[in-house]
Design a protein around this motif. Structure first.
Motif, short mmCIF file in Angstrom:
data_model
loop_
_atom_site.label_atom_id
_atom_site.label_comp_id
_atom_site.label_asym_id
_atom_site.label_seq_id
_atom_site.Cartn_x
_atom_site.Cartn_y
_atom_site.Cartn_z
N ARG A 99 0.82 -1.21 0.00
CA ARG A 99 0.00 0.00 0.00
C ARG A 99 0.85 1.26 0.00
O ARG A 99 0.32 2.35 -0.24
N CYS A 100 2.15 1.10 0.31
CA CYS A 100 2.99 2.27 0.55
C CYS A 100 4.15 2.42 -0.43
O CYS A 100 4.83 3.45 -0.41
N MET A 101 4.42 1.40 -1.22
CA MET A 101 5.58 1.45 -2.11
C MET A 101 5.37 0.53 -3.29
O MET A 101 4.36 -0.20 -3.35
N ASP A 102 6.31 0.53 -4.22
CA ASP A 102 6.17 -0.30 -5.41
C ASP A 102 6.25 -1.78 -5.05
O ASP A 102 6.74 -2.16 -3.99
N ARG A 103 5.76 -2.60 -5.96
CA ARG A 103 5.62 -4.04 -5.70
C ARG A 103 6.98 -4.70 -5.46
O ARG A 103 7.10 -5.57 -4.59
N ARG A 104 8.01 -4.31 -6.21
CA ARG A 104 9.32 -4.94 -6.03
C ARG A 104 9.86 -4.67 -4.64
O ARG A 104 10.36 -5.58 -3.97
#
Length: 724
Positions: free
Chosen positions: A118-123
């Motif tokens: 919810r807070c950052m990119d998937r990687r």
């Protein structure tokens, strides 16, 4: 300067990728191997306190009266966990509990992935969740402590605050109160999370809510904070009553009330301000050693919540959901870190006032729930243009901590498992005989190489990932060496405890005495293995145990082999590290009941030391309280019932001379098995297939001459059970 904090947009939270599920299965399998290989308490005193307080919850007052040194545990959730673990088998409840905690820890990766996504990119979210599985504080998951349950409650609380966009709704407030109340009943240290959540509601409302003056938004936030606190208190009381109707309804346990009373003294706080600040600084120092990018990223992202920043900032756009969620998480984590650090520092300082052991100690396990978030912020920011100067901060933190920090603070590795890799033989207050050198060397080399690569190349995320993964490997390496050494030190006392339990059986509570020189050392493991409610007495090192120190009604005494015991009328059994003394009043015990037609439902118990029915023992010396010696090549015991089928024979015994009697043949009728023996008392088990019903249990061995008397095998208590 471009901090790289803003950005990171992408799809919102998605399903956990397959690689995370595979990693969870692998880690759980490795944890199960560790549990099976150790199969004993690691943090003996704490594990014993939690587990046995839950097991004997119904007679808790008696347990603490018999063992006044036992840590008082105020945990209303743990007894219910124990009941679930013991529902299948009380005997294997501890193993089930350790496996349960390991499984919960692995499932925590899914919960954290949901928060991170919810807070950052998937990687970044995936890498952070994978590294969480390898974090050294996973060590707690293989113990019987409620650390994992507490950590997961903190992750769940963070997820609640991120569940909706914009300012927090009343639905979130009520749900957060429920999570907070449960967390508090798991560990009272959740009080820090409760205070942080209340402050978060006030601060976030002013920065996220649209419309109205700042004063009105602040007032609404304060109203929500008051409602949250009131709801949390009510739920704590309701849940406490539901989980333990007969228990106290007090919010604060008596164990912590003394510390709170001390903290209300302004003079004490003023005098201790320096040491409290030192404890806070010590924890932050440790965090910078491994998570410098994460700490800096958190502080930089906090700028969005500063009043002068908010005044000119525009409301987030529709596609800024990830940025908004991260900023909300940043504020909550900052407040949570501040509350936790202050709470732990105040607690440690107050405890150090009455205990030299606590002085300078950093209780890292109470703030471990923050570390996965610092790790995630570091992984994310290092991939989005983290400032090069962070490398200097990280390397300086590592170098100064190795040179000075390890000696200024008392950092026991079970308090901060992340620091296992930085321990060596130079530490004056902690160590073991087989400290390995490579973890510290690897940690220093990684710090030099990886922080240099972080500063002078574009591959900052890769450099940081290598540093963190290598540091975790170093910590696990030293931890494995410690666990192996610890297991070697406790193996004998655990075996002694199991042997004493096998010999005494289910003895009446309060009829025995365990004397020790170190109640919070080896004695904790002995008590865990004995698993009974008996008197515990700690003596000063070198002091002797005499009859005046033995309470009335005591039938037996256990003491270290090194302790002088002045009980001349007692029978003595030498074990490995302990000795069992049987007092005069316990020499005659009831013999097994008269012969019934044994159906295998109840075990057959044979007291070989009983003076009753001596004709049942052929080829044995008279009973000696602990049992009796065999004197013939083949000695026979008449059982109180005819036995047939598949049975298990358990007996406590040893031989007169192991060099001449390395093994003993034990038989039931025509069924026979060979049992290896030792010169020290221990429990032996064998399974026999008895085809023809018999009441003859026999022991066959050579004998040695002892002052003109032939002696073979010493046989204590015997137990025969049916095997399905």
């Amino acid at each position: 300067m471009d901090t790289g904090i803003d950005g990171g947009r992408g799809e919102h939270a998605g399903n956990a990728p397959r690689v995370l599920w595979i990693a969870m299965l692998v880690v759980f399998f490795l944890m199960a191997i560790r549990i099976a290989s150790i199969n004993s308490p690691v943090m003996g005193s704490d594990e014993y306190a939690y587990f046995h307080a839950a097991k004997y919850e119904a007679t808790g007052d008696r347990l603490y009266a018999l063992d006044p040194y036992l840590q008082r545990v105020d945990n209303k959730v743990y007894p219910w966990l124990y009941r679930a673990w013991a529902s299948g088998s009380v005997e294997h409840a501890a193993t089930v509990g350790r496996l349960f905690n390991s499984l919960l820890y692995c499932l925590g990766a899914l919960l954290l992935f949901g928060v991170f996504r919810r807070c950052m990119d998937r990687r970044s979210a995936l890498l952070s969740a994978l590294l969480y599985l390898a974090m050294p504080f996973s060590f707690y998951a293989t113990t019987l402590l409620p650390e994992v349950e507490f950590q997961l409650s903190i992750y769940l609380l963070a997820l609640v605050w991120l569940a909706e966009r914009g300012a927090s709704s009343w639905r979130q407030v009520v749900l957060a109160a429920l999570v907070s109340a449960t967390s508090y009943l798991i560990k009272p240290h959740a009080a820090a999370a409760i205070l942080a959540s209340a402050a978060y509601l006030v601060w976030s409302r002013a920065g996220l809510a649209a419309g109205g003056s700042a004063l009105k938004r602040m007032a609404h936030g304060m109203l929500q904070a008051v409602g949250y606190l009131a709801c949390t208190v009510v739920l704590i009381k309701l849940l406490r009553y539901a989980l333990d109707p007969a228990g106290s309804s007090a919010i604060v346990a008596s164990f912590y009330q003394g510390y709170l009373d001390q903290l209300r003294d302004p003079q004490y706080l003023l005098k201790s301000l320096g040491s409290i600040a030192g404890y806070v600084g010590g924890h932050v120092w440790v965090w910078l050693v491994f998570f410098a990018p994460g700490v800096v990223a958190l502080l930089v992202d906090l700028r969005h919540w500063l009043p002068w920043r908010r005044a000119g900032a525009q409301a987030p756009a529709v596609d800024d959901a990830i940025d908004e969620s991260r900023r909300k998480l940043t504020l909550f984590l900052f407040l949570l870190a501040a509350a936790m650090l202050c709470m732990v520092a105040l607690f440690t300082d107050a405890a150090a006032a009455g205990s030299e052991f606590e002085r300078g100690r950093l209780h890292g396990r109470y703030v471990e729930a923050l570390l996965p978030f610092l790790l995630a912020y570091g992984v994310w920011w290092s991939g989005r243009g983290a400032s090069r100067w962070v490398a200097l901060l990280g390397f300086a933190a590592m170098a100064t901590f190795v040179l000075w920090g390890r000696f200024w603070f008392h950092l026991y590795p079970w308090d901060y498992p992340d620091l296992f890799g930085l321990f060596d033989r130079k530490i004056p207050y902690w160590g073991f005989d087989h400290v390995v050198r490579w973890p510290l060397r690897l940690s220093l080399v990684l710090a030099l190489v990886c922080w240099a690569a972080f500063a002078f190349t574009r591959h900052r995320r890769f450099a940081y990932l290598v540093f963190v993964a290598g540091s975790m490997l170093a910590a696990h390496g030293q931890m494995s060496a410690w666990l192996k050494a610890e297991n070697g030190l406790t193996r004998q006392v655990l075996a002694d405890g199991a042997a004493i339990r096998a010999f005494l059986g289910e003895d009446v509570p309060g009829t025995g005495l365990v004397a020790t020189y170190e109640r919070f050392g080896q004695a904790s493991y002995l008590l865990a293995a004995m698993d009974t409610q008996q008197h515990v007495l700690e003596l000063a090192p070198g002091a002797a145990l005499d009859a005046q120190r033995v309470p009335k009604g005591i039938r037996w005494v256990v003491a270290p082999a090194a302790m002088e015991v002045r009980l001349p009328q007692a029978w003595k059994i030498d074990l490995g590290s302990q000795r069992l003394y049987l007092l005069e009043d316990s020499r005659v015990r009831p013999v097994a009941p008269q012969k019934p037609l044994w159906d295998g439902q109840q075990p057959l118990q044979i007291d070989t030391g009983s003076a009753a029915n001596p004709a049942r023992f052929q080829g044995f010396r008279p009973g000696e309280g602990w049992g009796r010696w065999s004197t013939a090549q083949r000695s026979n015991i008449e059982l109180p019932a005819l036995v047939s089928g598949r049975v298990r024979v358990e007996f406590f015994g040893w031989v007169a001379d192991v060099s001449k009697i390395p093994s003993v043949s034990v038989g039931l009728g025509n069924a026979v098995a060979s049992v290896p023996m030792t010169a020290q008392g221990q429990e032996h088990q064998l399974v026999l297939e008895v085809k023809t019903p018999t009441d003859s249990l026999w022991f066959e061995s050579a004998t040695v001459n002892d002052g003109g008397v032939p002696l073979g095998v010493a046989v204590g208590r015997i137990r025969v059970t049916a095997v399905p």
